[in-house]
Design a protein around this motif. Structure first.
Motif, PDB file in Angstrom:
ATOM      1  N   GLY A 233       0.796  -1.230   0.000  1.00  0.00           N
ATOM      2  CA  GLY A 233       0.000   0.000   0.000  1.00  0.00           C
ATOM      3  C   GLY A 233       0.821   1.270   0.000  1.00  0.00           C
ATOM      4  N   GLY A 235       2.462   2.469  -2.535  1.00  0.00           N
ATOM      5  CA  GLY A 235       2.321   3.175  -3.813  1.00  0.00           C
ATOM      6  C   GLY A 235       3.221   2.682  -4.924  1.00  0.00           C
ATOM      7  N   LYS A 236       3.759   1.467  -4.778  1.00  0.00           N
ATOM      8  CA  LYS A 236       4.683   0.940  -5.795  1.00  0.00           C
ATOM      9  C   LYS A 236       3.987   0.770  -7.142  1.00  0.00           C
ATOM     10  CE  LYS A 236       5.372  -2.768  -3.363  1.00  0.00           C
ATOM     11  NZ  LYS A 236       4.574  -2.458  -2.184  1.00  0.00           N
ATOM     12  N   THR A 237       2.884   0.014  -7.126  1.00  0.00           N
ATOM     13  CA  THR A 237       2.200  -0.284  -8.387  1.00  0.00           C
ATOM     14  C   THR A 237       1.643   0.993  -9.006  1.00  0.00           C
ATOM     15  OG1 THR A 237       1.632  -2.428  -7.489  1.00  0.00           O
ATOM     16  CG2 THR A 237       0.414  -1.731  -9.438  1.00  0.00           C
ATOM     17  N   ALA A 238       1.098   1.873  -8.159  1.00  0.00           N
ATOM     18  CA  ALA A 238       0.536   3.121  -8.677  1.00  0.00           C
ATOM     19  C   ALA A 238       1.628   3.970  -9.329  1.00  0.00           C
ATOM     20  CB  ALA A 238      -0.145   3.886  -7.558  1.00  0.00           C
ATOM     21  N   LYS A 261       1.582 -10.713  -8.037  1.00  0.00           N
ATOM     22  CA  LYS A 261       0.505 -10.665  -7.047  1.00  0.00           C
ATOM     23  C   LYS A 261      -0.645 -11.553  -7.511  1.00  0.00           C
ATOM     24  CE  LYS A 261      -1.235  -6.806  -4.365  1.00  0.00           C
ATOM     25  NZ  LYS A 261      -1.736  -5.435  -4.470  1.00  0.00           N
ATOM     26  N   GLU A 331       5.823  -7.493  -7.517  1.00  0.00           N
ATOM     27  CA  GLU A 331       5.936  -8.497  -6.439  1.00  0.00           C
ATOM     28  C   GLU A 331       6.880  -9.621  -6.875  1.00  0.00           C
ATOM     29  OE1 GLU A 331       5.028  -7.305  -3.923  1.00  0.00           O
ATOM     30  OE2 GLU A 331       3.171  -6.207  -4.178  1.00  0.00           O
ATOM     31  N   GLN A 375       7.359  -5.920  -2.170  1.00  0.00           N
ATOM     32  CA  GLN A 375       6.979  -5.417  -0.848  1.00  0.00           C
ATOM     33  C   GLN A 375       7.849  -6.068   0.211  1.00  0.00           C
ATOM     34  OE1 GLN A 375       3.284  -8.142   0.313  1.00  0.00           O
ATOM     35  NE2 GLN A 375       2.670  -6.545  -1.081  1.00  0.00           N
ATOM     36  N   PHE A 444       5.236  10.337  -6.377  1.00  0.00           N
ATOM     37  CA  PHE A 444       4.798   9.827  -7.673  1.00  0.00           C
ATOM     38  C   PHE A 444       3.367  10.289  -7.921  1.00  0.00           C
ATOM     39  CE2 PHE A 444       8.424   7.239  -7.084  1.00  0.00           C
ATOM     40  CZ  PHE A 444       8.816   6.850  -8.346  1.00  0.00           C
TER      41      PHE A 444
END
Ligand SMILES: Nc1ncnc2c1ncn2[C@@H]1O[C@H](COP(=O)(O)OP(=O)(O)OP(=O)(O)O)[C@@H](O)[C@H]1O
Ligand SMILES: [Mg+2]
Length: 495
Positions: A233, A235-238, A261, A331, A375, A444
């Protein structure tokens, strides 16, 4: 009226002369002139007002009061950028002369930044004031023998002296420091994008906003790999999504996405991705995609010089027939951390890790950029052999210095910013290394999933199969590439 004002000024100037005569009268006149000069601004305003009133009467005076704000408002609505530039410069000049200039000598002395000389002290020179999104920036020419670190050490004293929450110190050129009087934390506000402009130059790709409110860019030429980590949560993927939204609009870019994931975080890219695999359990499908990219790398490394004229991809012009391939593995610990896997799966995972490691080490001159997100930023998830070859590193919020070091490397030990300090609420804020190797905090942007989907759909025509850009198609069961990728597609994967 105007004439009587002039008569009045003359009378004031001449006043001492009736009582003081000769050379002394010059001195008294000079004193008076200095007094007038000191109050030049109110005197100039009063003189213009008096002149306008005497020449044009009350309508002239009303026009004088109403027209400048009207012109300013019209200018701002027609061309806000130049209006902002002009008003910022005016404000900066005013603050240099009337706000910071008069206090600078005392403040620099109180903060120990002056130099004592016989009979007094010399303060560093306050050269300029600039207005920025964060707060005013004071450009100071430092004294001989001083270094920017002397000012960084005094940042807290300077912040209290100027009455601001924080002072940041940077050096724009040798002999100069910029003191940023921070009144607004830009990173506290999310950067939400309704659309993302296409990336046209891979040597300057905007990716996040820095603490000064300016966009940061990255040069992806001659880059082999990037690693990024942070707690769930953070913010990596975002962050990766917002970057991909700009890149996928470039015809000379192809994307390969492997989502460890196993969810739908990346499903938006399916229409545009050369290969998309959201398998977290079927490691054969993942290996098939990785093998195919690896095959493309080997083909390019072997043949590029003969077929295209240069052994280094980045010395060749951008060409959609020979695109840069971004390989995103989200991931990545799903494949690299083999603890608890059964022997067969472990074997597959080791092959995937070996291939990813080869891509990270050798992909640069083949135009293949591998991006690993996790993560679980430990050396089990990102082997140091991979991390140390990844020249771009991003640490979102992490819980310990060990995790920070697993992503950013030993540089974190001497840095004054840390991803451990990032508050939970500041999703999308990360610590990255600048071009000069220094660490800095950035935020980001956030692109909503629907926007990302719309971008992928409108640029779907730019998608090319990996096989169509030179990746070998191997139908051997052990050496799975295009065929494997297709079977991956059948297993809930778009390719
Ligand atoms: N830059 C950002 N600005 C504002 N909010 C953000 C930003 N990035 C992420 N968020 C918020 O945080 C949520 C989680 O982000 P994201 O899915 O990118 O986390 P993650 O680090 O990939 O987590 P996980 O490891 O569980 O996949 C998003 O749904 C969004 O609401
Ligand atoms: Mg994620």
């Amino acid at each position: 009226m105007f004439a009587s004002a002039i008569r009045f000024i003359k009378a004031v100037l001449m006043l001492p002369r009736s009582v003081v005569t000769g050379a002394a009268s010059v001195l008294t006149g000079w004193w008076m002139l200095r007094l007038l000069w000191r109050f030049k601004t109110p005197i100039a305003i009063a003189t213009i007002g008096l002149f306008t009133f005497s020449a044009y009467g009350l309508p002239g005076l009303i026009a004088l009061v109403v027209v400048p704000p009207l012109v300013s408002l019209t200018w701002r609505s027609l061309h806000p950028v130049s209006h902002r530039w002009f008003t910022d410069r005016l404000a900066a000049r005013y603050r240099l002369r009337h706000v910071y200039g008069p206090r600078w000598h005392d403040i620099s002395q109180a903060c120990g930044l002056h130099e004592t000389v016989p009979g007094g002290s010399v303060a560093p020179q306050l050269q300029r004031v600039m207005v920025s999104a964060v707060g005013d920036v004071l450009r100071v020419r430092i004294l001989t023998g001083q270094v920017p670190a002397d000012y960084a050490r005094r940042a807290v004293d300077l912040a209290h002296a100027f009455g601001v929450p924080d002072v940041r110190v940077s050096s724009p050129a040798p002999g100069l420091v910029d003191l940023v009087l921070v009144v607004r934390d830009v990173l506290a506000e999310p950067v939400i994008l309704d659309d993302v402009p296409p990336v046209t130059d891979l040597r300057a790709v905007p990716f996040a906003v820095g603490e000064d409110g300016q966009w940061r860019t990255r040069n992806y030429a001659n880059i082999a790999a990037e690693v990024g980590g942070g707690v769930p949560g953070s913010g990596k993927t975002a962050g990766e999504t917002s970057l991909a939204c700009g890149l996928v609009q470039n015809p000379a870019v192809q994307y390969v996405v492997i989502d460890g994931k196993g969810g739908e975080d990346w499903s938006w890219i399916a229409p545009r991705a050369a290969a998309y695999c959201a398998e977290d359990e079927d490691l054969e499908a993942v290996l098939a995609v990785v093998e195919q990219v690896h095959g493309l790398m080997r083909t390019r490394l072997k043949n590029q010089k003969t077929t295209r004229g240069d052994a280094n991809f980045w010395n060749l012009p951008a060409d959609p027939a020979h695109p840069v391939v971004f390989v995103v593995v989200d991931e990545v610990q799903t494949f690299t951390d083999t603890k608890g896997m059964d022997p067969d799966t472990k074997l597959l995972a080791q092959r995937i890790t070996a291939r990813l490691s080869a891509l990270v080490k050798k992909g640069r001159s083949a135009g293949i950029i591998t991006r690993l997100l996790t993560q679980k930023p430990t050396s089990d998830a990102i082997p140091t052999s991979i991390r140390d070859n990844a020249s771009v590193r991003t640490a979102w919020r992490v819980m310990s210095r060990e995790s920070a070091e697993a992503i950013l490397g030993p540089v974190i030990k001497d840095a004054d910013v840390s991803p451990v300090d990032i508050p939970e609420a500041l999703r999308g804020v990360a610590v990255v290394a600048t071009d000069t190797g220094r660490l800095e905090r950035v935020r980001f942007p956030l692109v909503d999933e629907r926007t990302a989907e719309a971008i992928a759909t409108r640029s779907a025509g730019l998608r090319r199969e990996l096989a169509a850009i030179g990746a070998p198609t191997i139908d051997d069961g052990n050496d799975k590439t295009a065929a494997g990728a297709e079977s991956a597609g059948a297993a809930g994967v778009a390719s």
